[in-house]
Motif scaffolding. Structure first.
Motif, PDB file in Angstrom:
ATOM      1  N   ARG A   1      65.465   8.766  42.243  1.00 19.09           N
ATOM      2  CA  ARG A   1      64.901   9.977  41.633  1.00 19.09           C
ATOM      3  C   ARG A   1      64.268   9.722  40.259  1.00 19.09           C
ATOM      4  NH1 ARG A   1      65.659  15.627  41.946  1.00 19.09           N
ATOM      5  NH2 ARG A   1      64.487  16.574  40.245  1.00 19.09           N
TER       6      ARG A   1
ATOM      7  N   THR B   1      65.102  13.337  46.123  1.00 20.73           N
ATOM      8  CA  THR B   1      64.375  12.305  45.381  1.00 20.73           C
ATOM      9  C   THR B   1      62.898  12.619  45.257  1.00 20.73           C
ATOM     10  OG1 THR B   1      64.094  11.056  47.441  1.00 20.73           O
ATOM     11  CG2 THR B   1      65.941  10.418  46.007  1.00 20.73           C
TER      12      THR B   1
ATOM     13  N   ASN C   1      70.144   8.354  45.530  1.00 16.00           N
ATOM     14  CA  ASN C   1      69.389   9.327  44.739  1.00 16.00           C
ATOM     15  C   ASN C   1      69.375   8.970  43.256  1.00 16.00           C
ATOM     16  OD1 ASN C   1      69.029  10.659  47.135  1.00 16.00           O
ATOM     17  ND2 ASN C   1      70.336  12.402  46.648  1.00 16.00           N
TER      18      ASN C   1
ATOM     19  N   ASP D   1      60.342  10.601  39.501  1.00 20.68           N
ATOM     20  CA  ASP D   1      60.026  11.576  38.450  1.00 20.68           C
ATOM     21  C   ASP D   1      59.100  10.978  37.391  1.00 20.68           C
ATOM     22  OD1 ASP D   1      61.474  13.576  39.617  1.00 20.68           O
ATOM     23  OD2 ASP D   1      63.102  13.584  38.145  1.00 20.68           O
TER      24      ASP D   1
ATOM     25  N   SER E   1      68.823  14.977  37.322  1.00 23.07           N
ATOM     26  CA  SER E   1      67.632  15.323  36.541  1.00 23.07           C
ATOM     27  C   SER E   1      68.075  16.116  35.321  1.00 23.07           C
ATOM     28  CB  SER E   1      66.655  16.154  37.390  1.00 23.07           C
ATOM     29  OG  SER E   1      67.128  17.479  37.523  1.00 23.07           O
TER      30      SER E   1
END
Length: 316
Positions: free
Chosen positions: A126, A192, A122, A130, A98
């Motif tokens: 993720r 995640t 992940n 997001d 991230s």
């Protein structure tokens, strides 16, 4: 400045691989423990507290013990075990996860290195959670094929020192963790943002290293961006400019040999290569990585570089 680095558990597969990378790293000096004293608690404690960075390449319980032995306020710890991956007091060591993750690693004195299967999963999931493309409550499945080095010394010996009868039985991929309680599942859910872990089926193949993690999707599962090509664009935008996470061209024809994707294609790199295949109805996301590289030792050295403010690629 030369940094002093100690590998606690350097005789294991991950420890040996980290040591190999550190030996070619221009900014570190290795603190070596006398092999006869590698289980000596006092000697390990001395080296842990003398080091600028210490890697914990140990089983979970031993990693927790070593973390407790490190009382120096200046030693940075990187734990390669499962012990601290969902511990809020430890930064999760996947800087590409991230926009804030790299900064969290850089400012932390305690970093938990991710699991290899979890790294691939992940990095696929993720960004989509997001962005609101994949609802957090989606029931996902994941399959991951890895080389036998991922099982450490015991599994390596099983494959490489097998008698003829056993060797014949090991010629094909084998499912494992059939209890559906693999140790990577907690981080696969927590990191995640999923509300439940995936149904995860890992397999081990009859080759040394290299892995492919796959996540299948139906377009109707997505909240938006409902085609494979649009999903590819979403991931490519997320990882644009990333040094070690690369999104391959859509459908990746140049990477497929006669219709087959080689799980060893990212070996001897610190890359996680992302692939997207599919159409308007069905989508397949894949991560390809070296389970001993970006899946373990390479990631650990990358995290060390970030923690020390060094270029991420040093030693890699």
């Amino acid at each position: 400045m030369m940094y002093q680095v100690f590998v606690d558990g350097q005789e294991g597969t991950t420890g040996l691989q980290i040591k190999e990378r550190l030996e070619r790293h221009p900014e570190v000096t290795l603190l070596e423990i006398d092999p006869a004293r590698r289980k000596d608690r006092d000697e390990r404690q001395r080296l842990l507290n003398e080091a600028d960075v210490a890697f914990l390449c140990l089983p979970d319980a031993a990693a927790r013990e070593s973390a407790g032995l490190c009382t120096s306020g200046s030693t940075r710890l990187i734990d390669a075990s499962t012990a601290h991956r969902v511990d809020p007091d430890w930064a999760y060591g996947l800087p590409e996860l991230s926009p804030v993750q790299r900064a969290a690693i850089a400012s932390s004195k305690r970093v938990a290195n991710p699991g290899c299967h979890a790294t691939g999963f992940n990095l696929l999931v993720r960004p989509l959670v997001d962005a609101g493309v994949l609802p957090a409550g989606t029931a996902l499945s994941c399959q991951s094929l890895t080389g036998y080095s991922g099982g450490g010394k015991g599994l390596i010996e099983r494959y490489e020192q097998a008698d003829e009868a056993t060797r014949q039985r090991l010629q094909g991929p084998s499912h494992y963790a059939l209890s559906l309680a693999h140790k990577h599942l907690p981080e696969m859910q927590a990191l995640t943002g999923l509300t439940a872990p995936p149904v995860f089926t890992p397999l081990v193949g009859p080759y040394y290293k290299g892995m492919v993690v796959t996540v299948p999707l139906h377009a109707w599962q997505l909240a938006s961006v409902r085609t494979a090509q649009a999903l590819h664009a979403e991931l490519a935008n997320y990882y644009a400019g990333s040094r070690f996470v690369t999104v391959q061209p859509f459908s990746a024809d140049g990477q497929v040999d006669g219709g087959f994707l080689d799980p060893q294609g990212a070996n001897d790199t610190n890359e996680n290569q992302i692939f997207v295949f599919g159409d308007d109805e069905r989508i397949l996301l894949l991560s390809r990585l070296d389970n001993l590289g970006k899946g373990a030792s390479g990631a650990a050295v990358q995290n060390m570089n970030i923690m020390l403010g060094l270029p991420e690629e040093l030693g890699l």
